[in-house]
Design an enzyme around this catalytic site. Structure first.
Site, PDB file in Angstrom:
ATOM      1  N   ASP A  26      -3.748   0.002  10.093  1.00 18.64           N
ATOM      2  CA  ASP A  26      -4.806   0.934  10.490  1.00 18.64           C
ATOM      3  C   ASP A  26      -6.087   0.635   9.702  1.00 18.64           C
ATOM      4  OD1 ASP A  26      -4.355   1.864   7.936  1.00 18.64           O
ATOM      5  OD2 ASP A  26      -3.379   3.725   8.559  1.00 18.64           O
TER       6      ASP A  26
ATOM      7  N   ASP B 244      -0.840  -0.974   5.867  1.00 21.55           N
ATOM      8  CA  ASP B 244      -0.646  -0.349   7.177  1.00 21.55           C
ATOM      9  C   ASP B 244      -1.545  -1.008   8.207  1.00 21.55           C
ATOM     10  OD1 ASP B 244       1.133   1.419   6.095  1.00 21.55           O
ATOM     11  OD2 ASP B 244      -0.324   3.046   5.857  1.00 21.55           O
TER      12      ASP B 244
ATOM     13  N   GLU C 247       0.835  -1.195   0.000  1.00 24.34           N
ATOM     14  CA  GLU C 247       0.000   0.000   0.000  1.00 24.34           C
ATOM     15  C   GLU C 247       0.875   1.252   0.000  1.00 24.34           C
ATOM     16  OE1 GLU C 247      -2.168   0.262   3.664  1.00 24.34           O
ATOM     17  OE2 GLU C 247      -2.933   2.269   3.241  1.00 24.34           O
TER      18      GLU C 247
ATOM     19  N   ASP D 265      -7.581   2.129   7.174  1.00 22.45           N
ATOM     20  CA  ASP D 265      -7.430   2.149   5.715  1.00 22.45           C
ATOM     21  C   ASP D 265      -6.739   0.890   5.224  1.00 22.45           C
ATOM     22  OD1 ASP D 265      -8.741   4.436   5.201  1.00 22.45           O
ATOM     23  OD2 ASP D 265      -6.947   5.686   4.879  1.00 22.45           O
TER      24      ASP D 265
END
Ligand code: TSJ
Length: 638
Positions: A503, A501, A428, A505
């Protein structure tokens, strides 16, 4: 005269028959695991359903009692209580002790129920340590008990009076623990099958009761039958039109019912049954209906000038896109074939099914022009998408052949051509993939950067997916092709690692990639090639010691190991982009230290529903799911 007076030559044969069942139970009920155990219930329930289908009973109760005793009760006529001339035993004792005695006595009319094996009550008796039958008939209660694999304790006798109006049959039994791997019944298995039975036989009320721990109780009663089944299956989908197509008919002794509704998804959900038995391999009933569906829609579209004379006809695939359909056939003499004997083979059924469905469906289209228009529009869109996808596939294929792999999009490929040692990291963000390129082992590790969000393929057809740059790059990089061209042996990497990541997203991108893999490259997931990388959350530096940790809890545990006055430097990675190449190599990419989570698909039908619920248009099922299971990946990870 002695105690053995009740036994004669017939009885000896009888007991030999039941002994044969106990010697090789698998031959009669498939196997002796949980599925085999539940088979006992189906065999008994089928008898009550037959009575209901003959029109004499509308209430069936199935109870799981304490100690896993099963009781099945109906309000039918009550089993015949007379004697059987051939065996010299009561009809009831004959049914419970002579193999294949079911159906050979009394009453006309054909049995449409009966499990896949259709072996009946004597097999259940043979595999039970005790079984009791009570028949309420003519104001009397008849009773007989069997023990130890089907041995009658006494002949059938009257034990009580009852009201003349009270009729019915009740059978209780306890499975013999020495014959089964488990004798514990599963609520969900009984629930699913009894609900299915109630959908397939409209008007019958089936009650399921669990008396074991916390009392549970469920009533299945559908006057709409398979119409209500389709409604339930489409509950979390957007239907193209509100009404449900329903067709029923009968020719000779063969009865057919079909219910269907289109939704805005792209996958067909077609479930067919013969005599209440699911036929996942399809067969002549399903072939006939599918053939008629294609013909009727093509004819309608041409007559309504929605399809021009020289347009290509709509294919079966086009007309089945987004259809939810139940096909239920009742046949007096079904022949099952196929790998798992779940495919209907009777050749006469195809034309009968096709004729009945053609009549009813043509009429539906005439009477419901708005729905007809919506169906034809969807099929034409599906057809265009199929042609566009074919072109796009050809381009992707040509690109693979001509350009070689080094120029695929932004892929930094590995130098090895040996798939068994090659890995691809799908990363990503541009900054993280830059770092990953520095951190990788160029011989075996390829890096594919992803910019922004991945297209949600649950909401897009193949043509739109193939127009998406990121997805084309992924397809070309994998080397397997897609759809009809898919070939797992051409996969260019042994491991496909999703690196996002830690998180929200990142979670979202991972779910979108998994959806893409699941829908377009399912065999890759099934073969265990797909992984999620688990990058660390913190880097802790204490003097010369460097420690990477995955979570707050792990950080706390590490702090405890340090001296009380220690002041370590704690760095929190907000994303992969904040790591340097050494961090990333040490923690996430280097084979010795990294942690990868393998993604598996345990149960493809369940997973299918999870994917369409989570990634489809409807928001509520996604919310429900997340509330129930928390993070998506937890459920499908190994
Ligand atoms: F077979 C069984 F014992 F397992 C069993 C049979 C279990 C249960 C729960 C129900 C039944 C059953 C059988 N319910 N209703 C019937 N009906 C008949 O056997 C029957 C009754 C009357 C006549 C008739 O011609 O008068 C014919 C039949 C087949």
């Amino acid at each position: 005269m002695n105690n053995n007076e009740h036994y004669n030559d017939n009885d000896i044969q009888v007991l030999e028959g039941l002994e044969a069942v106990r010697k090789r139970p698998g031959m009669y009920i498939g196997n002796t695991n949980e599925a085999g155990l539940h088979h006992l219930v189906w065999e008994i329930v089928d008898n009550a359903v037959d009575e209901a289908l003959a029109g004499y009973c509308d209430d069936i109760e199935v109870e799981i009692g304490k100690g896993n005793v099963i009781t099945v009760k109906d309000d039918g006529r009550g089993m015949p209580t007379g004697m059987n001339a051939k065996t010299g035993l009561s009809t009831i004792e004959t049914i419970f002790t002579v193999l294949h005695a079911g159906g050979k006595f009394g009453g006309g009319g054909y049995k449409v129920s009966g499990g896949l094996h259709g072996v009946g009550a004597s097999v259940v008796n043979a595999l039970s340590d005790w079984l009791e039958v009570r028949v309420y008939r003519d104001g009397k209660v008849y009773y007989q008990r069997f023990e130890n694999g089907g041995h009658p304790v006494e002949p059938l006798k009257v034990i009580d009076k009852c009201s003349e109006e009270r009729t019915g049959t009740t059978v209780s039994f306890h499975a013999d623990a020495s014959m089964f791997e488990t004798t514990v019944y599963n609520w969900d298995i009984l629930y699913k099958r009894l609900q299915e039975m109630a959908f397939l036989n409209k008007g019958i009320r089936i009650t399921l009761i669990d008396q074991r721990e916390d009392e549970k109780h469920e009533i299945f009663h559908y006057n709409g039958g398979i119409i209500e089944y389709v409604q339930m299956l489409n509950k979390n989908k957007q239907p193209l039109f509100n009404n449900i197509v329903y067709v029923e008919g009968r020719e000779d002794d063969i009865a057919l019912e079909v219910a269907l509704q289109y939704n805005d998804s792209y996958n067909p959900a077609i479930y067919s049954f013969t005599n209440n038995i699911h036929t996942p391999e399809g067969g002549t009933h399903e072939d006939g209906v599918k053939q008629a569906l294609t013909r009727v829609i093509n004819n309608y579209a041409k007559n309504a000038k929605l399809l021009k004379e020289n347009d290509d006809s709509l294919t079966g695939e086009d007309v089945r896109e987004g259809v939810t359909m139940i096909i239920s056939c009742k046949h007096p003499n079904p022949q099952f074939e196929g790998q798992t004997k779940t495919k209907l083979g009777n050749s006469e059924v195809k034309k009968i099914a096709s004729d009945i469905f053609t009549n009813g469906f043509e009429r539906f289209l005439m009477e419901n022009p708005d729905a007809a228009r919506a169906i034809v529009d969807k099929c034409i869109t599906a057809s265009r998408a199929r042609l566009a996808a074919k072109k796009a596939r050809e381009i992707t294929r040509r690109k693979t052949a001509l350009d070689g792999f080094n120029t695929i999009g932004k892929l930094a490929d590995c130098t090895s051509k040996d798939a068994s040692i090659s890995e691809i990291f799908i990363v990503e963000g541009d900054s993280a993939s830059g770092t990953a390129k520095d951190a990788r082992i160029p011989k075996t590790q390829a890096i594919l950067p992803l910019r922004g969000k991945v297209l949600n393929v649950e909401k897009a057809r193949l043509d739109k997916a193939l127009a998406n740059e990121e997805i084309r790059t992924i397809i070309t990089a994998f080397g397997t092709g897609i759809g009809d061209d898919f070939d797992l042996s051409k996969l260019r990497y042994n491991k496909i690692v999703i690196m996002t990541d830690a998180d929200v997203d990142g979670d979202h991108i991972r779910i979108l990639l998994l959806t893409l893999f699941y829908r377009f490259f399912r065999p890759i997931v099934e073969a265990g090639h797909v992984y999620a990388a688990l990058p660390p959350l913190y880097k802790v530096t204490y003097g010369k010691n460097i420690k990477y940790v995955q979570s707050d809890e792990e950080l706390e545990v590490y702090r405890q190991t340090l001296p009380a006055n220690a002041k370590p430097l704690v760095q929190r990675f907000k994303g992969l982009g904040e790591m340097d190449a050494i961090d990333l190599r040490e923690t996430t990419m280097h084979i010795e230290n990294r942690i990868l989570k393998r993604i598996t698909v345990e149960d493809t039908i369940a997973a299918d529903k999870v994917f369409s619920d989570l990634m489809g248009e409807e928001v509520q099922p996604r919310k429900d799911y997340i509330e129930q299971y928390g993070q998506f990946a937890q459920n499908i990870d190994a």
